[in-house]
Design a protein around this motif. Structure first.
Motif, PDB file in Angstrom:
ATOM      1  N   LYS A 178       0.788  -1.141  -0.049  1.00 25.59           N
ATOM      2  CA  LYS A 178      -0.005   0.028  -0.192  1.00 25.59           C
ATOM      3  C   LYS A 178       0.914   1.372   0.179  1.00 25.59           C
ATOM      4  N   MET A 182       1.124   4.037  -3.001  1.00 29.07           N
ATOM      5  CA  MET A 182       0.955   5.697  -2.549  1.00 29.07           C
ATOM      6  C   MET A 182       2.021   6.424  -3.193  1.00 29.07           C
ATOM      7  N   LYS A 185       2.060   6.728  -6.847  1.00 25.01           N
ATOM      8  CA  LYS A 185       1.239   8.031  -7.395  1.00 25.01           C
ATOM      9  C   LYS A 185       1.741   9.330  -7.064  1.00 25.01           C
ATOM     10  N   ASP A 197      -5.074  12.017  -8.222  1.00 23.05           N
ATOM     11  CA  ASP A 197      -6.391  11.641  -7.594  1.00 23.05           C
ATOM     12  C   ASP A 197      -7.529  12.148  -8.498  1.00 23.05           C
ATOM     13  N   TYR A 206       1.531   1.659 -11.119  1.00 21.69           N
ATOM     14  CA  TYR A 206       0.867   1.199  -9.884  1.00 21.69           C
ATOM     15  C   TYR A 206       1.218  -0.424 -10.020  1.00 21.69           C
ATOM     16  N   TYR A 354       5.035  10.036   2.355  1.00 23.50           N
ATOM     17  CA  TYR A 354       3.704  10.146   1.480  1.00 23.50           C
ATOM     18  C   TYR A 354       2.667   9.602   2.421  1.00 23.50           C
ATOM     19  N   MET A 355       2.890   9.085   3.579  1.00 31.62           N
ATOM     20  CA  MET A 355       1.759   8.391   4.340  1.00 31.62           C
ATOM     21  C   MET A 355       1.568   9.580   5.274  1.00 31.62           C
ATOM     22  N   THR A 359      -4.448   7.225   6.163  1.00 30.22           N
ATOM     23  CA  THR A 359      -3.689   6.384   4.955  1.00 30.22           C
ATOM     24  C   THR A 359      -3.662   4.814   5.177  1.00 30.22           C
TER      25      THR A 359
END
Length: 482
Positions: A178, A182, A185, A197, A206, A354-355, A359
């Protein structure tokens, strides 16, 4: 008797091994002391029959278990069955029981913490989670890994590292995938200047790369990157966007990992797949290709394994490698709390950034009890004297195992797989590792298969030299019967 004088009476091809203050004589032929089976239960008691009947009626039948063994307790490297049989455990709960069974210090920590607080949820801080996270990071700096050379306190790998606690290795890998998605992206958006998004987003970064004979878990995401047909087939279709390569295949990396790849997940030493080791030079090329394509490199050091958390002699399997092949994320679980469920994801800050809140999450992960136990176990495993003991015993195990292919070339492949206290005996085509597991169990030693062609040897990290000798003696006798 003087050792020098004593040695003249020993055959030239024999070995003298110092064991617990004495000299152990090892013959120049396989041990035949364990040819008769000693642990075959012919008559199952009424109580055990009732238990087995109840288990058949109530438990989902997804495991094939020997009917004669119902475990009751353990002590050190031994397990005991309800019928009174004693087994030398060379499976360690599938490489989980790092301190063995019934460890008194571990039990004391468990009891004390359980009397205070077991679970509080991640709505609030607890005093143990950050402590364990800090210990993982500091030991990685001390011993090497995740972009740090051993002994470094600073480097250009980012400002530091972050840890997320889960309940298992499968969950750790799910979380790592996961996080990599993220990151993919966000990196795509930064590179193209387009939002990832938006409803009509064109983001195609991905895809995930895994490798043949891998094992990353049994939930749908982790199963999708576990490239073993027997595990995947009943549950297809799986997670889309997965590409499969072969470890140590240099020529395929450019085509395998592209600008659409967000993550590459690999085990430095494949455990379930048969104790297959990645070459350091190949991992370096893998790292280079990930850098070229902005892909997140994940090292699964769970099956642990098996290889991580000192089983191979260092904190991580990749601690012994140059930083040019280090990962962005390392996942861990099995031995971290000596059997109490815990898993963790450790990542470079460059990935963790990024988290944000919401999330990712977990109900039980990072509980006070799990983290208190993890801190205790990791503090002991990382002690220099403990590490040295693992190294010495790993070398002794290697000395004993390396003779087996010479004696049984019709059964075993030439090379012994793995290192330290994670080893694999590869079988030649047509020979079944399951048979060796069965024969050894009938002589009081518990082993594991690994993939289709290997037997895994993963004892507790507190194993003694005498116990290693006993286990290998039994293996030698069992191989003589195959």
């Amino acid at each position: 008797m003087n050792l020098r004088l004593f040695s003249q009476f020993i055959p030239k091809k024999s070995i003298l091994l110092p064991t617990a203050g004495r000299i152990r004589y090892v013959s120049n032929k396989p041990c035949d002391l364990y040819l008769p089976a000693t642990h075959v239960v012919k008559d199952i008691s009424k109580d055990q029959t009732e238990f087995l009947d109840r288990a058949e009626k109530t438990l989902l039948p997804v495991y094939v278990r020997p009917q004669e063994i119902v475990l009751s307790h353990g002590e050190g490297s031994y397990l005991f069955s309800a019928s009174g049989q004693k087994y030398l455990d060379f499976s360690a709960g599938i490489a989980v029981n790092s301190l063995g069974h019934g460890d008194k210090e571990f039990i004391e920590v468990l009891t004390q913490q359980a009397s205070k607080i077991i679970h509080s949820s991640n709505v609030y801080h607890n005093e143990h989670a950050a402590k364990l996270a800090a210990l993982l990071i500091e030991l990685t700096k001390r011993d090497g890994g995740l972009g740090w050379r051993a002994g470094e306190t600073t480097s250009d790998n980012g400002k530091g590292a972050k840890v997320f606690f889960s309940n298992s290795g499968t969950e750790a890998n799910e979380g790592a995938l996961k996080i990599a998605r993220m990151a993919g992206k966000m990196r795509w958006s930064a590179k193209t200047g387009k939002p990832w998004d938006s409803p009509d987003s064109e983001c195609d970064k991905y895809r995930i790369v895994c490798f043949e004979h891998s094992f990353h878990g049994r939930s749908m995401g982790a199963l999708s990157v576990t490239n073993t047909r027997k595990y995947q087939a009943p549950f297809e279709p799986l997670l889309p966007g997965v590409d499969v390569g072969r470890i140590n295949d240099y020529s395929s990396l450019d085509a395998l990992i592209t600008d659409k790849t967000c993550a590459v997940i690999v085990e430095p030493i494949q455990g379930e797949g048969g104790i297959n080791s990645c070459e350091e030079s190949w991992l370096t090329k893998l790292r280079e290709r990930c850098n070229q394509t902005d892909a997140v490199l994940i090292f699964d050091e769970i099956q642990a394994s098996d290889c991580g958390l000192y089983r191979n002699g260092s904190l991580w399997a990749h601690s012994q490698y140059e930083i040019e092949c280090h990962p962005d994320i390392v996942t861990m679980a099995k031995p971290l709390a000596n059997g109490y469920p815990i898993g963790a994801i450790m990542m470079r800050d460059a990935i963790g950034q990024y988290m944000t809140a919401g999330t990712h999450g977990t109900t039980f992960g990072g509980s006070p009890l799990a983290c208190a136990l993890g801190t205790h176990v990791l503090s002991r495993l990382s002690h220099p004297q403990f590490m040295e003991n693992i190294r010495v015993n790993g070398e002794h195990l290697d000395q004993r195992l390396r003779r087996l292919p010479e004696w049984f070339p019709h059964i075993l492949q030439r090379d012994i797989r793995g290192r330290g206290l994670i080893r694999g005996l590869g079988f030649v085509e047509g020979k079944s590792p399951t048979k060796l597991v069965e024969l050894s169990r009938q002589r009081g030693v518990l082993l594991l298969t690994g993939g289709a062609d290997a037997v895994r040897i993963v004892p507790s990290l507190t194993i003694t030299r005498d116990e290693i000798d006993k286990a290998v003696d039994v293996i030698e006798s069992a191989l003589m019967l195959m």
